[in-house]
Motif scaffolding. Structure first.
Motif, PDB file in Angstrom:
ATOM      1  N   HIS A 188       0.795  -1.354  -0.049  1.00  0.00           N
ATOM      2  CA  HIS A 188      -0.028   0.088   0.074  1.00  0.00           C
ATOM      3  C   HIS A 188       0.797   1.289   0.100  1.00  0.00           C
ATOM      4  CE1 HIS A 188      -3.895  -1.965   0.765  1.00  0.00           C
ATOM      5  NE2 HIS A 188      -3.287  -2.915   1.097  1.00  0.00           N
ATOM      6  N   ASP A 189       1.886   1.217  -0.815  1.00  0.00           N
ATOM      7  CA  ASP A 189       2.913   2.349  -0.775  1.00  0.00           C
ATOM      8  C   ASP A 189       2.397   3.322  -1.722  1.00  0.00           C
ATOM      9  OD1 ASP A 189       4.424   1.626   1.396  1.00  0.00           O
ATOM     10  OD2 ASP A 189       5.878   0.464  -0.038  1.00  0.00           O
ATOM     11  N   VAL A 190       2.715   4.597  -1.482  1.00  0.00           N
ATOM     12  CA  VAL A 190       2.239   5.606  -2.766  1.00  0.00           C
ATOM     13  C   VAL A 190       3.297   6.330  -2.635  1.00  0.00           C
ATOM     14  CG1 VAL A 190      -0.316   5.356  -2.387  1.00  0.00           C
ATOM     15  CG2 VAL A 190       1.103   7.130  -1.095  1.00  0.00           C
ATOM     16  N   LYS A 191       3.392   7.031  -4.102  1.00  0.00           N
ATOM     17  CA  LYS A 191       4.534   7.936  -4.586  1.00  0.00           C
ATOM     18  C   LYS A 191       3.915   8.883  -5.581  1.00  0.00           C
ATOM     19  CE  LYS A 191       9.361   7.892  -5.420  1.00  0.00           C
ATOM     20  NZ  LYS A 191      10.507   7.222  -5.422  1.00  0.00           N
ATOM     21  N   PHE A 192       4.694  10.100  -5.656  1.00  0.00           N
ATOM     22  CA  PHE A 192       4.134  11.189  -6.927  1.00  0.00           C
ATOM     23  C   PHE A 192       5.227  10.697  -7.833  1.00  0.00           C
ATOM     24  CE2 PHE A 192       2.172  14.427  -3.875  1.00  0.00           C
ATOM     25  CZ  PHE A 192       0.880  13.791  -4.098  1.00  0.00           C
ATOM     26  N   PRO A 193       4.725  10.735  -9.073  1.00  0.00           N
ATOM     27  CA  PRO A 193       6.099  10.427 -10.134  1.00  0.00           C
ATOM     28  C   PRO A 193       6.319  11.628 -10.720  1.00  0.00           C
ATOM     29  CG  PRO A 193       3.593   9.977 -11.017  1.00  0.00           C
ATOM     30  CD  PRO A 193       3.531  10.378  -9.604  1.00  0.00           C
ATOM     31  N   ARG A 194       6.809  12.638  -9.838  1.00  0.00           N
ATOM     32  CA  ARG A 194       7.211  14.199 -10.364  1.00  0.00           C
ATOM     33  C   ARG A 194       8.479  14.221 -10.847  1.00  0.00           C
ATOM     34  NH1 ARG A 194       4.864  16.843  -4.780  1.00  0.00           N
ATOM     35  NH2 ARG A 194       2.780  17.022  -5.418  1.00  0.00           N
ATOM     36  N   SER A 195       9.737  13.621 -10.373  1.00  0.00           N
ATOM     37  CA  SER A 195      11.068  13.904 -10.778  1.00  0.00           C
ATOM     38  C   SER A 195      11.994  12.979 -10.340  1.00  0.00           C
ATOM     39  CB  SER A 195      11.283  15.559 -10.539  1.00  0.00           C
ATOM     40  OG  SER A 195      11.653  15.559  -9.395  1.00  0.00           O
ATOM     41  N   GLY A 196      13.276  12.848 -10.840  1.00  0.00           N
ATOM     42  CA  GLY A 196      14.126  12.077 -10.452  1.00  0.00           C
ATOM     43  C   GLY A 196      14.875  11.848 -11.555  1.00  0.00           C
ATOM     44  N   VAL A 197      15.882  10.530 -11.120  1.00  0.00           N
ATOM     45  CA  VAL A 197      16.996  10.207 -12.471  1.00  0.00           C
ATOM     46  C   VAL A 197      16.860   8.708 -12.555  1.00  0.00           C
ATOM     47  CG1 VAL A 197      19.371   9.803 -12.484  1.00  0.00           C
ATOM     48  CG2 VAL A 197      18.675  11.858 -11.492  1.00  0.00           C
ATOM     49  N   LYS A 198      16.699   8.401 -13.920  1.00  0.00           N
ATOM     50  CA  LYS A 198      16.105   7.150 -14.133  1.00  0.00           C
ATOM     51  C   LYS A 198      17.558   6.374 -14.781  1.00  0.00           C
ATOM     52  CE  LYS A 198      11.240   6.899 -15.127  1.00  0.00           C
ATOM     53  NZ  LYS A 198      10.227   6.723 -16.009  1.00  0.00           N
ATOM     54  N   GLN A 199      17.884   5.080 -14.347  1.00  0.00           N
ATOM     55  CA  GLN A 199      18.969   4.394 -14.538  1.00  0.00           C
ATOM     56  C   GLN A 199      18.437   3.360 -15.707  1.00  0.00           C
ATOM     57  OE1 GLN A 199      22.047   4.751 -13.406  1.00  0.00           O
ATOM     58  NE2 GLN A 199      21.392   6.306 -11.772  1.00  0.00           N
ATOM     59  N   LEU A 200      18.856   3.447 -16.891  1.00  0.00           N
ATOM     60  CA  LEU A 200      18.399   2.726 -17.923  1.00  0.00           C
ATOM     61  C   LEU A 200      19.818   2.145 -18.501  1.00  0.00           C
ATOM     62  CD1 LEU A 200      15.758   4.924 -19.768  1.00  0.00           C
ATOM     63  CD2 LEU A 200      15.224   3.509 -17.934  1.00  0.00           C
ATOM     64  N   HIS A 201      19.547   1.202 -19.337  1.00  0.00           N
ATOM     65  CA  HIS A 201      20.644   0.478 -20.183  1.00  0.00           C
ATOM     66  C   HIS A 201      19.885   0.160 -21.414  1.00  0.00           C
ATOM     67  CE1 HIS A 201      24.011  -1.982 -21.266  1.00  0.00           C
ATOM     68  NE2 HIS A 201      23.175  -2.892 -21.586  1.00  0.00           N
ATOM     69  N   HIS A 202      20.533   0.852 -22.453  1.00  0.00           N
ATOM     70  CA  HIS A 202      19.967   0.913 -23.684  1.00  0.00           C
ATOM     71  C   HIS A 202      21.038   0.003 -24.628  1.00  0.00           C
ATOM     72  CE1 HIS A 202      18.992   2.143 -27.921  1.00  0.00           C
ATOM     73  NE2 HIS A 202      17.804   2.745 -27.190  1.00  0.00           N
ATOM     74  N   PRO A 203      20.296  -0.819 -25.338  1.00  0.00           N
ATOM     75  CA  PRO A 203      21.202  -1.837 -26.208  1.00  0.00           C
ATOM     76  C   PRO A 203      22.219  -1.180 -27.197  1.00  0.00           C
ATOM     77  CG  PRO A 203      18.834  -1.631 -26.792  1.00  0.00           C
ATOM     78  CD  PRO A 203      18.787  -1.093 -25.666  1.00  0.00           C
ATOM     79  N   LEU A 204      21.807  -0.031 -27.598  1.00  0.00           N
ATOM     80  CA  LEU A 204      22.846   0.632 -28.516  1.00  0.00           C
ATOM     81  C   LEU A 204      23.897   1.574 -28.023  1.00  0.00           C
ATOM     82  CD1 LEU A 204      20.442   1.519 -31.396  1.00  0.00           C
ATOM     83  CD2 LEU A 204      21.932  -0.381 -31.210  1.00  0.00           C
ATOM     84  N   VAL A 205      23.501   2.328 -26.659  1.00  0.00           N
ATOM     85  CA  VAL A 205      24.215   3.526 -26.094  1.00  0.00           C
ATOM     86  C   VAL A 205      24.723   3.288 -24.771  1.00  0.00           C
ATOM     87  CG1 VAL A 205      23.632   5.385 -27.761  1.00  0.00           C
ATOM     88  CG2 VAL A 205      22.582   4.974 -25.615  1.00  0.00           C
ATOM     89  N   GLY A 206      24.527   1.903 -23.985  1.00  0.00           N
ATOM     90  CA  GLY A 206      24.875   1.439 -22.655  1.00  0.00           C
ATOM     91  C   GLY A 206      24.165   2.185 -21.843  1.00  0.00           C
ATOM     92  N   ASP A 207      24.813   2.298 -20.580  1.00  0.00           N
ATOM     93  CA  ASP A 207      24.112   2.664 -19.430  1.00  0.00           C
ATOM     94  C   ASP A 207      24.166   4.368 -19.533  1.00  0.00           C
ATOM     95  OD1 ASP A 207      24.059   0.345 -18.252  1.00  0.00           O
ATOM     96  OD2 ASP A 207      26.083   0.474 -17.587  1.00  0.00           O
ATOM     97  N   LEU A 208      22.892   4.693 -18.846  1.00  0.00           N
ATOM     98  CA  LEU A 208      22.079   5.947 -18.892  1.00  0.00           C
ATOM     99  C   LEU A 208      21.844   6.427 -17.440  1.00  0.00           C
ATOM    100  CD1 LEU A 208      20.348   6.095 -22.372  1.00  0.00           C
ATOM    101  CD2 LEU A 208      22.706   7.012 -21.958  1.00  0.00           C
ATOM    102  N   ALA A 209      22.096   7.398 -16.982  1.00  0.00           N
ATOM    103  CA  ALA A 209      21.371   8.105 -15.558  1.00  0.00           C
ATOM    104  C   ALA A 209      20.741   9.249 -16.271  1.00  0.00           C
ATOM    105  CB  ALA A 209      22.705   8.035 -14.722  1.00  0.00           C
ATOM    106  N   LEU A 210      19.585   9.408 -16.403  1.00  0.00           N
ATOM    107  CA  LEU A 210      18.755  10.487 -17.145  1.00  0.00           C
ATOM    108  C   LEU A 210      17.929  11.276 -16.017  1.00  0.00           C
ATOM    109  CD1 LEU A 210      17.719   8.720 -20.561  1.00  0.00           C
ATOM    110  CD2 LEU A 210      19.613  10.318 -19.994  1.00  0.00           C
ATOM    111  N   PRO A 211      18.193  12.382 -15.582  1.00  0.00           N
ATOM    112  CA  PRO A 211      17.179  13.264 -14.955  1.00  0.00           C
ATOM    113  C   PRO A 211      15.973  13.492 -15.855  1.00  0.00           C
ATOM    114  CG  PRO A 211      19.467  14.225 -15.205  1.00  0.00           C
ATOM    115  CD  PRO A 211      19.383  13.272 -16.266  1.00  0.00           C
ATOM    116  N   TYR A 212      14.872  13.373 -15.088  1.00  0.00           N
ATOM    117  CA  TYR A 212      13.516  13.502 -15.719  1.00  0.00           C
ATOM    118  C   TYR A 212      12.636  14.484 -14.863  1.00  0.00           C
ATOM    119  CZ  TYR A 212      11.209  10.380 -12.679  1.00  0.00           C
ATOM    120  OH  TYR A 212      10.678   9.661 -11.307  1.00  0.00           O
TER     121      TYR A 212
END
Length: 294
Positions: free
Chosen positions: A228-252
């Motif tokens: 029963h956790d809740v959270k606002f999806p407002r901002s942050g940094v997403k850690q993604l791994h793209h198959p073409l350009v590799g690891d990304l730490a993207l502010p959003y």
């Protein structure tokens, strides 16, 4: 509201308040502890009532799921006693609003995106961006956003059905663990975001169906949903791994569209000259076009 909806609403209120109460110790609440034979690690109902300045009978009524008629001052006092954060406090208010049939939010926006919004999205040629609804269906994306989320768009899950849905991909496609470098955090956040949305849109059948599907097909989702956790999806940094350009730490930033209730635009904006900026420039060059993809 039907009898079934009332029962579901009461169950949600009870579970939410009891789980919030269970996580706070008397010491954290500034209460003295007498003896060592406490049956619960968290606060007792009478302790919450004391902290909130209400009778124990009234608090028991609230925790049993009856928020109908609860005033703002009561909800504020309860939020303070349970040490709720902004998202949890808003969720409590949404639960109370849903209990009062005369106070309803505007219906969620339909899937069609207004042309002016699409033009804005198209104009962001160097920033990945997409528009989603509260169920995390991606309804539109610019070319860089589509390229960034290529593993999601290419998932077999969406070969025969649409639209692309990041929550469904996260829990039902094994490849999501490769795309989200911090899968546990992404999973926790996604479930908390969906729980928040159920408070805002308790009668959204599409949302209810999605939660039912994920609860049935994914133990990982079901375990998190029970918190029963809740959270606002407002901002942050997403850690993604793209198959073409590799690891990304993207502010959003996730920005609500006030004229389109229920819709949100998410924009990724890395710092100039950062490795992420260079990676996105490389990804953009490989896409070969900045035309809008929908």
């Amino acid at each position: 509201m039907t009898d079934s909806e009332r029962h579901e609403q009461a169950d949600e209120v009870r579970e939410f308040l009891s789980t919030r109460r269970a996580r706070i110790t008397p010491q954290q609440a500034g209460l003295p502890v007498f003896g060592v034979n406490r049956r619960v690690t968290g606060l007792r109902r009478e302790e919450v009532a004391l902290l909130a300045g209400m009778s124990i009978d009234y608090y028991i009524r609230l925790e049993r799921g009856n928020l109908s008629g609860a005033s703002d001052s009561v909800l504020d006092s309860l939020s303070h006693a349970l040490q709720l954060d902004d998202a949890e406090r808003a969720y409590l208010y949404d639960l109370a609003r849903a209990a009062t049939a005369s106070q309803r939010r505007p219906p969620a926006a339909p899937g069609r995106i207004r042309p002016v919004i699409l033009r804005m999205l198209d104009a962001m040629t160097d920033l990945p961006a997409y528009i989603r609804n509260g169920r995390f269906d991606i309804l539109a994306a610019n070319s860089l956003g589509r390229a960034l989320y290529a593993p999601v768009y290419d998932s077999p899950l969406f070969a025969q059905r649409g639209p692309v849905n990041t929550a469904r991909f996260l829990f039902l496609d094994p490849g999501s663990a490769d795309f989200w470098s911090e899968w546990e955090k992404a999973a926790n956040d996604s479930v908390a975001f969906l729980r928040t949305e159920t408070g805002r849109s308790p009668r959204d059948k599409g949302l209810t169906d999605l939660i039912g599907e994920l609860s049935t097909k994914s133990d990982e989702f079901a375990q998190r949903w029970a918190r029963h956790d809740v959270k606002f999806p407002r901002s942050g940094v997403k850690q993604l791994h793209h198959p073409l350009v590799g690891d990304l730490a993207l502010p959003y930033e996730a920005l609500d569209l006030p004229a389109d209730p229920g819709l949100c635009i998410t924009i990724y904006s890395p710092a100039p000259d950062s490795p992420e900026r260079q990676a996105l420039d490389l990804l953009a060059s490989w896409t070969g076009s900045t035309a809008l993809q929908r």
